[in-house]
Enzyme design. Structure first.
Site, PDB file in Angstrom:
ATOM      1  CG  PHE A  36      34.921 -46.156  -6.046  1.00  0.00           C
ATOM      2  CD1 PHE A  36      34.953 -47.563  -6.113  1.00  0.00           C
ATOM      3  CD2 PHE A  36      34.184 -45.584  -6.868  1.00  0.00           C
ATOM      4  CE1 PHE A  36      34.605 -48.146  -7.329  1.00  0.00           C
ATOM      5  CE2 PHE A  36      33.428 -46.250  -7.697  1.00  0.00           C
ATOM      6  CZ  PHE A  36      33.539 -47.579  -7.947  1.00  0.00           C
ATOM      7  CG  LEU A  44      37.858 -42.266  -8.034  1.00  0.00           C
ATOM      8  CD1 LEU A  44      39.016 -42.155  -8.775  1.00  0.00           C
ATOM      9  CD2 LEU A  44      37.632 -43.721  -7.790  1.00  0.00           C
ATOM     10  CB  CYS A  45      37.402 -40.317  -1.072  1.00  0.00           C
ATOM     11  SG  CYS A  45      37.999 -39.181   0.260  1.00  0.00           S
ATOM     12  CB  VAL A  46      39.303 -35.369  -3.022  1.00  0.00           C
ATOM     13  CG1 VAL A  46      38.873 -34.767  -1.783  1.00  0.00           C
ATOM     14  CG2 VAL A  46      40.749 -34.761  -3.285  1.00  0.00           C
ATOM     15  CB  ALA A  72      41.993 -39.972  -4.762  1.00  0.00           C
TER      16      ALA A  72
END
Lengths: 135, 98, 130
Positions: C39, C77-79, C82
């Site tokens: 994501f 989820l991409c840090v 996010a």
């Protein structure tokens, strides 16, 4: 090296109006560490990402355009810019940053990274790839 | 080395169908999903961009938008999500024109 | 076939999270393997457990959680994305001094390298977005 793949990052969106251009560039920079055969393509509004003279000081956003000039240091040396997209927008290569890389095999000779291609040629470049990244 | 061209925007909103159709090579397939299904309506200005290409349309997205299959340009294939998966498998890679 | 799916948009605003979900389900039904769902951009908003849609609407977040748990799918989820959008797990809360977390079960937060690895490890990358 069977696990080396040909990656093409396809950039089709203008910078600043949306975050896609900046966040795609972040993937390209991280991806460089994986030592794949990487190329970038700029077409449609994506060509605006490479415009010279970007100054974001009055819109409160980070100007990330200098990062494109550093791509050569990440060994990203194949940057395809689509001719039709430039022409439709009244632009020429002179409106874009001059991106170069240094060829280790030729005594660090400076070479152009940008290759101007027609839409049909870009279609051929896409066809040669293993993975296409879209943002 | 064929490619699946995935398009999800109405051709009356932006150029993605047009860009995809002018980039496609002869073995490639275009799949219209979400608002791109409007491109396949027979007699619509955009349907001419599909001529000469292999084009599929996602049936669930057509049905959601009230487009009956008899409204479609005749050479368009209507597929379901399983067919979408098959197209991803039968082509070597996927280009999403976002 | 081994797939990585990338989702660039949040739930509800765009159909992309729905399209990706039905595509993922169909792929699993056909016996394909999903290596990872990544994501990115506003897509990280698919991973907040605080989502509360009206009762007569689908719950996109819990639908992902159930799919991941049922099929043991790695959902990342991409840090960087996010952090920008306030999606927080325990590790991120501690690192960045936040007083709460909101990540939904079945998701984890990790780096962009996970997307690149998905491209390397999978037979196909399929991107859903706006």
């Amino acid at each position: 090296m069977s696990d080396t793949k040909k990656f093409l990052y396809i950039n089709r969106k203008a910078p600043y109006g949306t975050i896609y251009a900046w966040e795609s560039l972040e993937v390209v920079l991280i991806g460089a560490a994986f030592e794949q055969d990487v190329s970038l393509a700029f077409m449609d509004d994506g060509v605006y990402q490479l415009m010279k003279g970007q100054d974001t000081s009055a819109i409160g956003m980070k100007n990330f355009s200098p990062t494109y000039a550093a791509l050569g240091d990440y060994e990203i040396t194949k940057i395809f810019v689509e001719k039709e997209s430039l022409e439709e927008r009244g632009l020429t290569l002179d409106d874009l940053q001059h991106l170069v890389w240094e060829d280790e095999d030729e005594d660090w000779a400076e070479k152009d990274s940008i290759r101007l291609v027609s839409r049909a040629e870009l279609g051929d470049v896409m066809a040669e790839q293993d993975v296409l990244f879209n943002f | 080395m064929s490619m699946l061209h995935l398009v999800n925007k109405s051709p009356y909103e932006n150029n993605n169908v047009s860009t995809a159709s002018s980039t496609m090579r002869s073995d490639d397939v275009m799949l219209l999903i979400e608002d791109a299904v409007y491109a396949a309506v027979k007699g619509g200005k955009a349907s001419t961009m599909l001529e000469g290409h292999k084009v599929s349309v996602l049936g669930p997205d057509l049905a959601a938008r009230g487009i009956a299959e008899d409204k479609l340009a005749s050479d368009v294939d209507v597929i379901d999500y399983a067919g979408f998966v098959d197209l991803v498998e039968s082509n070597d890679k996927v280009q999403s024109w976002l | 076939m081994k797939l990585t799916i990338q989702i660039n948009e949040g739930p509800y605003q765009h159909q992309s999270a729905d399209s990706a979900y039905f595509f993922a389900k169909a792929a699993l039904d056909k016996g394909h393997e999903i290596f990872r769902i990544f994501f990115y951009h506003d897509g990280v908003n698919n991973g907040t457990r605080l989502t509360t849609p009206p009762q007569d609407d689908r719950n996109i977040v819990s639908r992902w959680t159930e799919l991941a748990q049922e099929h043991d799918i790695d959902m990342v989820l991409c840090v960087a994305a996010a952090q920008r959008r306030g999606i927080v797990d325990d590790g991120e809360a501690e690192r960045n001094g936040k007083d709460a977390t909101n990540i939904a079960p079945g998701f984890r937060i990790s780096g962009l390298g996970q997307l690149v690895e998905g491209g390397i490890q999978s037979d196909r990358l399929v991107v859903f977005g706006d």
